[in-house]
Design an enzyme around this catalytic site. Structure first.
Site, short mmCIF file in Angstrom:
data_model
loop_
_atom_site.label_atom_id
_atom_site.label_comp_id
_atom_site.label_asym_id
_atom_site.label_seq_id
_atom_site.Cartn_x
_atom_site.Cartn_y
_atom_site.Cartn_z
N LYS A 133 0.87 -1.19 0.00
CA LYS A 133 0.00 0.00 0.00
C LYS A 133 0.89 1.22 0.00
O LYS A 133 2.04 1.16 0.46
CB LYS A 133 -0.87 0.01 1.25
N ASP A 173 -6.97 4.44 -4.68
CA ASP A 173 -7.64 4.30 -3.38
C ASP A 173 -8.24 5.68 -3.13
O ASP A 173 -8.43 6.45 -4.09
CB ASP A 173 -6.63 3.88 -2.28
P1 NDP Z 1 -12.90 7.84 -2.99
O1 NDP Z 1 -11.84 8.85 -2.77
O2 NDP Z 1 -13.41 7.61 -4.36
O3 NDP Z 1 -14.15 8.15 -2.05
C1 NDP Z 1 -14.03 8.23 -0.67
C2 NDP Z 1 -15.36 8.61 -0.08
O4 NDP Z 1 -15.29 8.51 1.33
C3 NDP Z 1 -15.76 10.03 -0.39
O5 NDP Z 1 -17.15 10.14 -0.40
C4 NDP Z 1 -15.17 10.79 0.81
O6 NDP Z 1 -15.80 12.02 1.08
C5 NDP Z 1 -15.44 9.80 1.92
N1 NDP Z 1 -14.45 9.97 2.98
C6 NDP Z 1 -13.09 9.89 2.86
N2 NDP Z 1 -12.50 10.14 4.04
C7 NDP Z 1 -13.51 10.39 4.90
C8 NDP Z 1 -13.54 10.71 6.27
N3 NDP Z 1 -12.43 10.82 7.00
N4 NDP Z 1 -14.78 10.88 6.85
C9 NDP Z 1 -15.91 10.77 6.13
N5 NDP Z 1 -15.93 10.47 4.82
C10 NDP Z 1 -14.75 10.29 4.22
O7 NDP Z 1 -12.33 6.48 -2.36
P2 NDP Z 1 -12.77 4.98 -2.66
O8 NDP Z 1 -14.24 4.93 -2.87
O9 NDP Z 1 -11.85 4.42 -3.65
O10 NDP Z 1 -12.42 4.28 -1.26
C11 NDP Z 1 -13.35 4.19 -0.18
C12 NDP Z 1 -12.91 3.10 0.78
O11 NDP Z 1 -12.87 1.85 0.08
C13 NDP Z 1 -11.53 3.26 1.40
O12 NDP Z 1 -11.53 2.69 2.68
C14 NDP Z 1 -10.64 2.41 0.48
O13 NDP Z 1 -9.46 1.99 1.13
C15 NDP Z 1 -11.58 1.25 0.22
N6 NDP Z 1 -11.27 0.45 -0.95
C16 NDP Z 1 -11.20 1.01 -2.20
C17 NDP Z 1 -10.95 0.22 -3.30
C18 NDP Z 1 -10.99 0.77 -4.68
O14 NDP Z 1 -10.94 -0.04 -5.62
N7 NDP Z 1 -11.10 2.07 -4.90
C19 NDP Z 1 -10.65 -1.21 -3.15
C20 NDP Z 1 -10.84 -1.73 -1.82
C21 NDP Z 1 -11.11 -0.90 -0.76
P3 NDP Z 1 -15.06 13.41 0.66
O15 NDP Z 1 -15.16 13.47 -0.83
O16 NDP Z 1 -15.81 14.46 1.38
O17 NDP Z 1 -13.63 13.27 1.13
#
Ligand code: NDP
Length: 453
Positions: A133, A173
């Protein structure tokens, strides 16, 4: 579930004392390891060769961590400095594989927790991928496209020395989506002067796989459906609370709707929206454009649609639902949130985000005996399709969306079977235990075969 057996409890406490001493202050890493060790310890106590070879101690120490400075210039010509990391955790069963996260909260502890989880997750997919990571404390929010481009290019100047299609293959991510992967890949080509699948999540016209964008969200819903099917039920007609509105959340919502569920919430870091009557495709498309193209705030959805309300600064877990799918970030479900969900009748929790439930919240779900699909199993669909992207790149071929999606469904079904095989307990399935033991065995056996390395 905290252990009631004193011998197991004692061993867990001893192991954790050592780990905490060796990794002072890395609270998220401690949490991720504790969750694994709690369910793995009884298994280890019954399997002496793993203990004698000190597999757990070795598995919790990354192979290496690269830490570097990233300097770039903002649009006002100020020199800016960020820190970046690549944690190469374990490559026993394949090249290091795991995303890059750009978020101001990123630190070594968060990346070690994510890298550690990734080792088990990648093993569960059945594909030859090790765990890693990386990321930076760079905040892409409010930055222009040019600033993001300059940052990505500067980061790749160092990162390119450490990655390769058989060495380490990063992906996206939080904060790293199609735009960032494009900038990173373009800079790699310029530096290395060779075309190779050294990143996944690439654009479809330059080596990306169909269905990669949707894979984590779709895979999470497939896993949820698999858990429900096992008890003769299904997602159709169920109400679902989803958190987040990024890559994972959007496609979890899309697949839930397609399978006949009623998605009633989404969120971002400013609050959550409640959609009375459930989300339809038009609303989902509005959110997709808002987030993927305009990078706007979730409150805008409530301004646009009358049946949507915005709840500033709150998480969606007080809305009564059948299914909760946390898809935003780590520790977004506390023990209290878990109790509220359970009191309101939630019967299934399926984790799209990594470690979204804190340890006490996870214990509450396990003690309640509900269907609880932990992240390393439920969100493995993203890295699984990344693995398929690597295979396509190696073969210089592109598979159809149908082919990739059906492989994804098969992989999620196989992960579910592995969890059931190792997680049967008191007439039900403890998916946390099943995922941890199922993910562990393959990596641990490879480590035994390699000797003391
Ligand atoms: P994105 O950046 O596309 O989206 C993240 C989302 O979560 C946004 O809506 C963001 O809101 C919100 N968010 C982020 N940080 C916080 C916080 N501290 N408190 C509240 N809301 C928050 O990321 P992903 O969708 O890619 O990833 C989401 C999760 O899934 C993570 O845990 C990631 O590790 C996991 N994941 C992702 C994969 C992938 O293929 N993308 C694979 C496996 C796991 P805002 O825009 O306001 O920041």
């Amino acid at each position: 579930m905290a252990h009631r057996n004193p011998a197991v409890k004692d061993q867990v406490a001893r192991f954790m004392r050592g780990l905490i001493r060796r990794n002072e202050g890395e609270t998220q890493f401690h949490q991720a390891v504790r969750e694994v060790v709690e369910s793995l310890m009884p298994f280890l106590l019954e399997h002496r060769p793993y203990r004698e070879a000190r597999i757990l101690e070795r598995l919790t120490e990354p192979d290496r961590v690269v830490i570097f400075r990233v300097c770039w210039e903002d649009d006002a010509h100020n020199v800016r400095i960020n820190r970046a990391w690549r944690v190469q955790f374990n490559n026993c069963i394949g090249p290091y594989k795991g995303g890059l996260r750009f978020h101001p909260s990123v630190n070594l502890s968060i990346l070690k927790f994510l890298g550690f989880e990734q080792v088990f997750k990648n093993s569960l997919t059945g594909l030859p991928m090790g765990g890693g990571k990386g990321g930076s404390n760079f905040n892409p929010k409010g930055k222009s496209d040019r600033e993001v481009e300059r940052f990505c290019q500067s980061l790749m100047i160092e990162l390119h020395r450490h990655i390769g299609e058989s060495t380490d293959v990063p992906a996206g991510d939080i904060g790293v989506g199609a735009r960032e992967i494009g900038f990173l890949f373009g800079q790699y080509l310029r530096l290395a002067n060779r075309y190779a699948g050294i990143l996944t999540g690439k654009g479809q016209n330059f080596g990306g796989s169909l269905v990669r964008r949707e894979a984590t969200g779709y895979g999470c819903v497939y896993f949820c459906e698999n858990m429900l099917n096992r008890i003769g039920d299904g997602i159709k007609g169920k109400s679902v609370a989803i958190s987040g509105s990024g890559n994972v959340a959007i496609y979890a919502a899309q697949k839930s709707i397609a399978l006949g569920a009623k998605v009633v919430t989404l969120s971002d870091s400013s609050g959550f929206i409640n959609i009375e009557g459930g989300m339809d495709r038009e609303l989902l498309e509005f959110v997709r454009q808002l987030k993927e193209e305009r990078r706007g705030r979730i409150a805008e959805v409530a301004d646009r649609f009358d049946h949507v309300s915005f709840h500033k600064g709150q998480r969606p877990w007080a809305v009564p639902v059948d299914i909760a799918m946390p898809c935003a970030t780590q520790n977004e479900i506390s023990a209290n949130d878990a109790r509220v969900l359970l009191n309101n009748g939630v019967r299934t929790v399926c984790e799209g985000a990594n470690m979204p439930t804190d340890l006490n919240g996870a214990h509450a779900f396990l003690d309640a005996g509900i269907l609880y699909g932990p992240a390393k199993a439920a969100n493995a669909g993203g890295v699984a399709v990344s693995g398929l992207e690597m295979s396509q790149n190696a073969q210089h071929l592109s598979w159809s969306a149908h082919e990739v999606d059906s492989r994804l469904q098969t992989i999620m079904l196989d992960i579910h079977k592995t969890c059931v095989r190792h997680g049967v307990e008191n007439g039900g399935v403890n998916y946390v235990k099943g995922a941890n033991i199922g993910g562990f065995i393959k990596v641990a056996d490879a480590m035994l075969a390699y000797g003391i390395v």
